[in-house]
Design a protein around this motif. Sequence first.
Motif, mmCIF file in Angstrom:
data_model
loop_
_atom_site.group_PDB
_atom_site.id
_atom_site.type_symbol
_atom_site.label_atom_id
_atom_site.label_comp_id
_atom_site.label_asym_id
_atom_site.label_seq_id
_atom_site.Cartn_x
_atom_site.Cartn_y
_atom_site.Cartn_z
ATOM 1 N N VAL A 160 0.839 -1.200 0.000
ATOM 2 C CA VAL A 160 0.000 0.000 0.000
ATOM 3 C C VAL A 160 0.875 1.250 0.000
ATOM 4 N N ARG A 171 6.252 -2.550 -4.858
ATOM 5 C CA ARG A 171 5.345 -2.793 -5.983
ATOM 6 C C ARG A 171 6.102 -3.213 -7.245
ATOM 7 N N ALA A 182 -7.574 -1.098 0.171
ATOM 8 C CA ALA A 182 -6.860 -0.056 -0.578
ATOM 9 C C ALA A 182 -6.203 -0.632 -1.829
ATOM 10 N N LEU A 183 -5.605 -1.800 -1.706
ATOM 11 C CA LEU A 183 -4.964 -2.422 -2.870
ATOM 12 C C LEU A 183 -5.994 -2.832 -3.912
ATOM 13 N N ASP A 206 -7.120 0.182 -5.885
ATOM 14 C CA ASP A 206 -6.075 0.966 -6.552
ATOM 15 C C ASP A 206 -5.917 0.500 -8.003
ATOM 16 N N PHE A 264 -2.414 -0.797 -9.147
ATOM 17 C CA PHE A 264 -1.789 -2.006 -8.602
ATOM 18 C C PHE A 264 -2.325 -3.225 -9.321
#
Length: 470
Positions: free
Chosen positions: A46, A154, A180-181, A184, A187
């Motif tokens: 994150v 990442r 959150a991931l 996103d 990601f």
Amino acid sequence: MTLQNDPDRLLPADPGTRDVARELYRSVAELPIISPHGHVDPAILVDDTPFTDATQLFLRHDHYVTRLLHASGHALAEVGVPDAADGGAVAAPRDAWRRFCEEWPRFAGTASGYWLSTILSEQFGVTEQPDAANADRLFTTIEDALQQPAFRPRALFDRFRIEVLATTDDPMDDLAAHAALAADPGFRGRVLPTFRPDAYLDPSKPGWSERVAALAAWNGTPEGSHRGYLEALAGRRRHFIEHGAVSADHGVLEPRTAELDASEAQALFDRALSGTADAAELERFAAHMLFESARMSVEDGLVMTVHPGVFRDHHSATRGRFGPDTGHDLPVRTDYVQPLRPLLERFGTAPGFHLVLFSVDETSYSREIAPLAGFYPSVFIGAPWWFLDAPDAVLRFRAAVTETAGFSRGSGFIDDTRAFLSIPARHDMSRRLDAAFLARLVREGRVDQVTAERTIVDLVVDQPRRVFKL
């Protein structure tokens, strides 16, 4: 001394068998990594914060490494683990790294030495074996590399070709990092939570009653209601499923199960909460909750994984000063057939139920786990874990289980690691060993080449997807 990684490492010494193994390995070497059980903190993905230095990366959180350094005479604080008894005192990262480099020869022949050699060579371009003379230079080389964009978490996730990465999480975690991931768009990949309820199911665990109270408060039910307690656990499992979870993991000393009626379960629950239950009653309640966890998995579809057989915190003084997971957890003999019978009698043939059994007692593979997986459609053989995730042990595992249960009843490889940079090295090791094992069967005329080629692909990607419902 030169640090070299033989391109044919772990493949058979016999030239003809090695040729077959080399081709099998090449067919899967670049396939994506599926990691359905591990302990990486999702927050690193994150935040995408750079790793700091070699000690934090290779020593601080890797009890495989620190335990051998401790056995060699170094206090854990000297190799990067904070000492709570001394106000959190810990060696400076560069000093801890020097001690590790001085002791590098002690890792020869170990799984840790193999993984570390692979990481240093392939990820950092290190061409010399660590020692006292080059320790500072290596520390600086790694530190400089870690500041580059290519070594951010990442970027590494993408470079490692990780398709799925599962974490291990407390049942009351809000799973904000996973949310959150998932939200996103920048990601790529799947990072899935895993429901790990041990401390909520076993009343002998410190803080159990407080955790029961937290469940009750979240669920809005009386703290003393066993039914409400079960409802709260089921509700938290739903929360995990909503955030992408596919499995619930259970770490127990022994995989004992017991089916209790509602009145006995409530009575034991009351005694455990009041602190009046004896050791046998606490054990029986924990066995009942492992059974209840299976029932919940049948209902909600979470794969049930069981990691038994580890005596946690064997050295009390070390636990008090340095905390858990600092190298003094030890394997014990583990039985499965009788302890799991109540669970399997009830759920062993339930449609859609997946139960993955791991072991750190390798005598149990051929004696109990493979025979169970060779009958019950729900049972799968967990990959070699912890003390058994080393090259020779992995080959012994393959020999122990394949003749009884074949290849299809396994879980696929499990890296079970906190050390993020070790993930590709561990998966690559497994692929090489599977190639070596299958090549021997081909050369002995026991499996044909086409079957071997199909099998190794299945072991690497299709099987973990199937077993963990990915």
